[in-house]
Scaffold this active site. Structure first.
Site, PDB file in Angstrom:
ATOM      1  N   ASP A 159       1.858   2.706   2.298  1.00 27.50           N
ATOM      2  CA  ASP A 159       0.718   1.950   1.770  1.00 27.50           C
ATOM      3  C   ASP A 159       1.118   1.070   0.576  1.00 27.50           C
ATOM      4  OD1 ASP A 159      -1.814   1.174   1.164  1.00 27.50           O
ATOM      5  OD2 ASP A 159      -2.596   3.187   0.762  1.00 27.50           O
ATOM      6  N   ARG A 166     -12.782   7.368  -0.412  1.00 18.14           N
ATOM      7  CA  ARG A 166     -11.581   6.758  -1.002  1.00 18.14           C
ATOM      8  C   ARG A 166     -11.859   5.292  -1.372  1.00 18.14           C
ATOM      9  NH1 ARG A 166      -5.342   5.981   1.062  1.00 18.14           N
ATOM     10  NH2 ARG A 166      -4.376   6.919  -0.740  1.00 18.14           N
ATOM     11  N   TRP A 195      -0.014   4.742  11.524  1.00 20.35           N
ATOM     12  CA  TRP A 195      -1.406   4.285  11.741  1.00 20.35           C
ATOM     13  C   TRP A 195      -2.343   5.285  11.069  1.00 20.35           C
ATOM     14  CZ3 TRP A 195      -2.833   0.834  16.222  1.00 20.35           C
ATOM     15  CH2 TRP A 195      -4.216   0.642  16.311  1.00 20.35           C
ATOM     16  N   ASP A 196      -2.817   4.910   9.908  1.00 14.72           N
ATOM     17  CA  ASP A 196      -3.583   5.852   9.086  1.00 14.72           C
ATOM     18  C   ASP A 196      -5.088   5.679   9.266  1.00 14.72           C
ATOM     19  OD1 ASP A 196      -3.900   7.879   7.214  1.00 14.72           O
ATOM     20  OD2 ASP A 196      -2.389   7.037   5.875  1.00 14.72           O
ATOM     21  N   ASN A 205      -8.288   7.005   6.646  1.00 12.05           N
ATOM     22  CA  ASN A 205      -8.429   7.858   5.465  1.00 12.05           C
ATOM     23  C   ASN A 205      -9.844   8.164   4.998  1.00 12.05           C
ATOM     24  OD1 ASN A 205      -5.810   8.742   4.789  1.00 12.05           O
ATOM     25  ND2 ASN A 205      -5.274   6.657   4.215  1.00 12.05           N
ATOM     26  N   CYS A 246      -1.940   9.175  12.089  1.00 12.59           N
ATOM     27  CA  CYS A 246      -2.140   9.810  10.780  1.00 12.59           C
ATOM     28  C   CYS A 246      -3.608   9.651  10.433  1.00 12.59           C
ATOM     29  CB  CYS A 246      -1.273   9.101   9.736  1.00 12.59           C
ATOM     30  SG  CYS A 246      -1.427   9.778   8.067  1.00 12.59           S
ATOM     31  N   GLY A 300      -5.081  10.831   6.829  1.00 12.86           N
ATOM     32  CA  GLY A 300      -4.967  11.680   5.653  1.00 12.86           C
ATOM     33  C   GLY A 300      -4.212  12.942   6.056  1.00 12.86           C
ATOM     34  N   ASP A 335      -4.893  14.986  17.792  1.00 16.87           N
ATOM     35  CA  ASP A 335      -5.482  15.421  19.058  1.00 16.87           C
ATOM     36  C   ASP A 335      -4.744  14.778  20.216  1.00 16.87           C
ATOM     37  OD1 ASP A 335      -6.852  12.796  19.702  1.00 16.87           O
ATOM     38  OD2 ASP A 335      -7.758  13.228  17.761  1.00 16.87           O
ATOM     39  N   ASP A 374      -1.199  15.995   4.894  1.00 14.06           N
ATOM     40  CA  ASP A 374      -0.805  15.413   3.602  1.00 14.06           C
ATOM     41  C   ASP A 374      -0.213  16.477   2.694  1.00 14.06           C
ATOM     42  OD1 ASP A 374      -1.256  12.780   3.971  1.00 14.06           O
ATOM     43  OD2 ASP A 374      -3.180  12.693   2.918  1.00 14.06           O
ATOM     44  N   GLU A 377      22.903  16.868  -3.676  1.00  4.41           N
ATOM     45  CA  GLU A 377      21.691  16.905  -2.840  1.00  4.41           C
ATOM     46  C   GLU A 377      21.825  15.944  -1.657  1.00  4.41           C
ATOM     47  OE1 GLU A 377      18.082  18.104  -5.892  1.00  4.41           O
ATOM     48  OE2 GLU A 377      18.952  16.099  -6.040  1.00  4.41           O
TER      49      GLU A 377
HETATM   50  C1  GLA Z   1      -2.785   8.987   3.667  1.00  2.00           C
HETATM   51  C2  GLA Z   1      -1.552   9.453   4.402  1.00  2.00           C
HETATM   52  C3  GLA Z   1      -0.393   9.515   3.447  1.00  2.00           C
HETATM   53  C4  GLA Z   1      -0.170   8.145   2.849  1.00  2.00           C
HETATM   54  C5  GLA Z   1      -1.431   7.670   2.168  1.00  2.00           C
HETATM   55  C6  GLA Z   1      -1.306   6.233   1.715  1.00  2.00           C
HETATM   56  O1  GLA Z   1      -3.225   9.929   2.766  1.00  2.00           O
HETATM   57  O2  GLA Z   1      -1.761  10.680   5.017  1.00  2.00           O
HETATM   58  O3  GLA Z   1       0.764   9.956   4.101  1.00  2.00           O
HETATM   59  O4  GLA Z   1       0.209   7.261   3.861  1.00  2.00           O
HETATM   60  O5  GLA Z   1      -2.554   7.741   3.035  1.00  2.00           O
HETATM   61  O6  GLA Z   1      -2.442   5.780   1.099  1.00  2.00           O
END
Ligand code: GLA
Length: 749
Positions: A368, A444, A478-479, A481, A527, A529, A535, A549, A615
């Site tokens: 984002d 949001r 592809w979110d 939220n 995606c 959130g 599904d 998340d 690491e």
């Molecule tokens: C959602 C997604 C996160 C991230 C944020 C960005 O919460 O699940 O992984 O991409 O949005 O705003």
């Protein structure tokens, strides 16, 4: 042929490798569901229904003197409201004359080889499978309604998928107030219901209860399938566990508002109805029009919950997910979200790409914040144009740089959303779902676009396609939220507002379909959130979905385990993030985080520039390990190896290849104890006669592979018979420190 119809008894037997499903057309044409379970060798199972007169359970007119036959107690294939069945209905109508009665009777059937693909909705694809379809045509002559029940039989995979098409032949407009995908009645069974509830950052937690006489409704009215109640339920024997007992799975392939209703009736028959939720739904069906429900997958096994999971894992991997990505190795990715949040520019992203490459990552995902005026989560959604203040050299320059490192490049979108503070909203305020004359509910600080409007879908297609064409982009996250509220479309009249929530989902699917057609090689990771739209509907377009998340490994153990009851590991988006973790503040060793994330698609989500050389070297090794076992993890049988009691102390899971030649056994100690017990973990699905050698061991602590005498690596080289590992188990020595973890690879010798 997996579907047999016996003319004389009017019994349909749907037969798969290990299961049988029976439908009987009774003397007045009602389609009865008489059986689903193990094969019954040609027996007509309708004897299970006893014609007992039960008071206040009325009788169809034709059988008014046969008081033992009542719609209220008959096991039904597709239950309707208004005609004397008082249990949960699959179909609820309001006819043009105001009547609320629907009463379906057999009109005919067709048995066809192959299947009819759904248009605009996800379905189970026919790949190399042998598939037959039963079209069972029911009608209500008085109402002028036709209900065609489709049964697709995936014989070798022990899966039957169902959907229903309602057709209005009345010549008048009627309203569907509920049109579920399927109804199944179970006679003579005492069953538990397992469903998967949750919340943002804690999805898909199993909850098990005995099915009682109340209606239990697992549902979402949030516009999406939701974090809160997944559209997948299991009904199983009261004593069924992972490895034994009858278990049925009902999985809806739908990403919107859904309901799975379960009820035990007065005669002890258990009904489950699954489909689009009727909370907000009503659909005007014009003369000659059809309504097609989403598809639902049914599975049965008598071998317990793990075997049930294997059935769903296989069909989703092989027949639901887009086949372009089925056998292709998916890249181990580095996502910048938890590394930078909104605070980045192109130079920083390129530095992150350089460090990610050094650590061995194979793809860089820019999350984002790269578009519009998106500097925080209050503005910019909807404006899918590159923000040249942050991405000064252009997206193509970032993509070229990433590609020059030998990595792939991916980009985040949240297509269905818009901020009030965006050019899109300023130009088209009517494109958001909002109530007239009312301030909208915000989530949001954003609104939801009206995906029921074709012009909105067109705009999104054009603007997203332009970005995808502007640079070498191989992946889209592809979110989604927020939950929907004020579901009101300016594009539809008042009497069609009950259609918006379903039309919204159809609009999202149409957009995914168009983008997939234009960019077949671009992999979409779903995606919402995290796992708010996790599904089998989304999986039709997207072979993996960001699982949660919550990236904290110890919390993730429970979230990922809950997810595996229905969904394969190849769909479970899982990353290693920084420690202390951003959601819980807990510190977990890097190796433990990686072992947990390997039970998924595997990737990293942190700022790799902050990693030490050690690491980075460790991460390179982790990626090497994951890639070495990629096929085993993605395609092997996933084993849940600890139960609730064990999990107060440790969690264990494993993978066994289909050919039983190798296995991966993982364990994380979640509650380290003084003077603790040995942890005995029994494996499954191995070859009992074969010998297996531990040929690799990784662990979060140097101490793990060492005994009192200080012998290092005594674990590697140990040999066990498959029978010993399955009957007595592997004996893990106690481990100490913070959340120690170990992973053992067994190879058949
Ligand atoms: C959602 C997604 C996160 C991230 C944020 C960005 O919460 O699940 O992984 O991409 O949005 O705003």
């Amino acid at each position: 042929m997996s579907i047999i119809f016996d003319e004389k008894s009017k019994v349909f037997s749907i037969i798969t490798r290990n299961t049988e499903y029976q439908i009987k057309i009774n003397e007045i044409g009602v389609a009865l569901h008489t059986y689903y379970g193990k094969k019954v060798a040609g027996q007509d199972m309708s004897y299970l229904y006893r014609e007992l007169d039960r008071g206040f359970s009325g009788n169809p007119y034709e059988l008014r003197n046969k008081r033992g036959v009542s719609a209220d107690t008959l096991p039904q294939e597709y239950s309707t409201d208004g005609a004397g069945d008082y249990r949960v209905s699959a179909l609820i109508v309001r006819l043009a004359n105001g009547s609320g009665t629907a009463d379906l009777r057999y009109r005919g059937h067709e048995i066809i080889s192959g299947r009819e693909n759904l248009k605009g909705l996800p379905y189970v694809r026919v790949e190399k499978d042998r598939v037959d379809t039963l079209k069972l045509i029911l009608e209500d002559k008085t109402a002028g309604l036709l209900a065609t029940l489709f049964y697709q039989v995936f014989e070798d995979k022990d899966i039957i998928s169902r959907y229903t098409v309602i057709r209005n032949e009345s010549g008048d407009v009627c309203s569907l107030n509920k049109a579920a995908s399927a109804c199944v009645d179970f006679m003579g069974k005492d069953l538990d219901l397992i469903h998967f509830h949750g919340r943002h950052a804690f999805e898909r937690q199993p909850e098990r209860k005995r099915v009682g006489h109340e209606v239990v409704r697992i549902s979402s009215k949030r516009g999406t399938s939701s974090h809160h109640n997944n559209p997948f339920v299991i009904l199983c024997d009261r004593n069924a566990d992972e490895w034994q007992g009858e278990s049925y799975g009902v999985m809806l392939m739908y990403s919107g508002e859904h309901a799975e209703e379960v009820e035990k009736d007065q005669a002890g028959t258990i009904r489950v109805v699954s489909g689009i939720s009727d909370d907000h739904f009503s659909w005007k069906l014009g003369a000659g029009e059809e309504f097609v429900t989403p598809e639902v997958m049914l599975a049965y096994t008598d071998k317990g919950l793990s075997e049930l999971s294997f059935l769903f894992h296989r069909i989703i991997r092989e027949n639901v997910c887009p086949n372009e990505f089925r056998d292709k190795k998916r890249p181990v990715l580095m996502n910048n979200w938890e590394g930078t949040y909104f605070d980045f520019d192109d130079d920083k992203i390129m530095e992150i790409a350089d460090s990610a490459r050094e650590a061995g990552c194979e793809m860089l995902v820019l999350d984002d914040g790269w578009f519009g005026a998106r500097n925080d989560d209050h503005a910019g959604l909807g404006d899918w144009v590159v923000n040249r203040d942050k991405v000064k050299k252009g997206m193509d320059a970032i993509a070229d740089h990433v590609e020059s490192l030998g990595m792939k490049f991916g980009l985040w979108f949240e297509p269905e959303m818009v901020n009030e503070d965006s050019d899109l909203f300023r130009a088209h305020p009517d494109w958001a779902l909002t109530d007239p004359d009312r301030k909208p509910v915000m989530g949001r600080d954003q609104l939801v676009l009206d995906m029921s409007r074709p012009e909105v879908v067109d705009y999104l297609y054009e603007s997203i396609a332009a970005v995808l064409n502007s640079a070498k982009i191989s992946y889209v996250k592809w979110d989604f939220n927020r939950s929907l509220a004020n579901v009101f479309s300016r594009g539809l009249p008042a009497d069609r507002q009950g259609e918006v929530s379903h039309r919204f989902v159809l609009g999202s699917y149409a957009l995914m379909e168009r983008l997939r057609e234009s960019f077949p090689d671009v992999m979409i990771e779903g995606c919402s959130g995290g796992g708010g739209r996790f599904d089998a509907g989304i999986m039709f377009y997207s072979p993996q979905i960001w699982c949660s998340d919550n990236t904290e490994a110890i919390n993730r153990l429970r979230i990922q385990k809950g997810t595996t009851y229905g969904y394969p590991v190849s769909t479970i988006g899982s990353h290693v993030s920084a420690s202390p973790n951003h959601q819980t503040g807990r510190e977990v060793p890097l190796m433990t985080r990686a072992i947990v994330a390997m039970a998924g698609t595997f990737g990293y989500e942190l700022d790799p520039r902050k990693l030490s050389a050690d690491e980075k070297a460790m991460i390179r090794e982790q990626i090497g390990t994951f890639n070495r076992y990629y096929d085993l993890i993605q395609r092997g049988k996933y084993l849940r190896l600890s139960d609730e009691t064990d999990e107060e102390y440790y969690t264990s899971w494993g993978f066994v290849s289909e050919d039983k030649s190798e296995a991966l056994l993982n364990l994380v100690v979640t509650d380290v104890r003084a003077n603790p017990e040995v942890m005995y973990v029994r494996l499954h699905c191995l070859d009992p006669e074969a010998e297996y050698e531990v040929d690799n061991c990784i662990s979060s602590s140097e101490k793990v592979p060492e005994n009192d005498a200080g012998e290092k690596n005594r674990i590697v080289g140990q040999v066990f018979t498959g029978a010993a590992l399955m009957n007595a188990g592997y004996a893990f020595d106690p481990m100490f420190g913070s959340y120690p973890a170990v992973q053992l690879h067994f190879k058949k010798i």
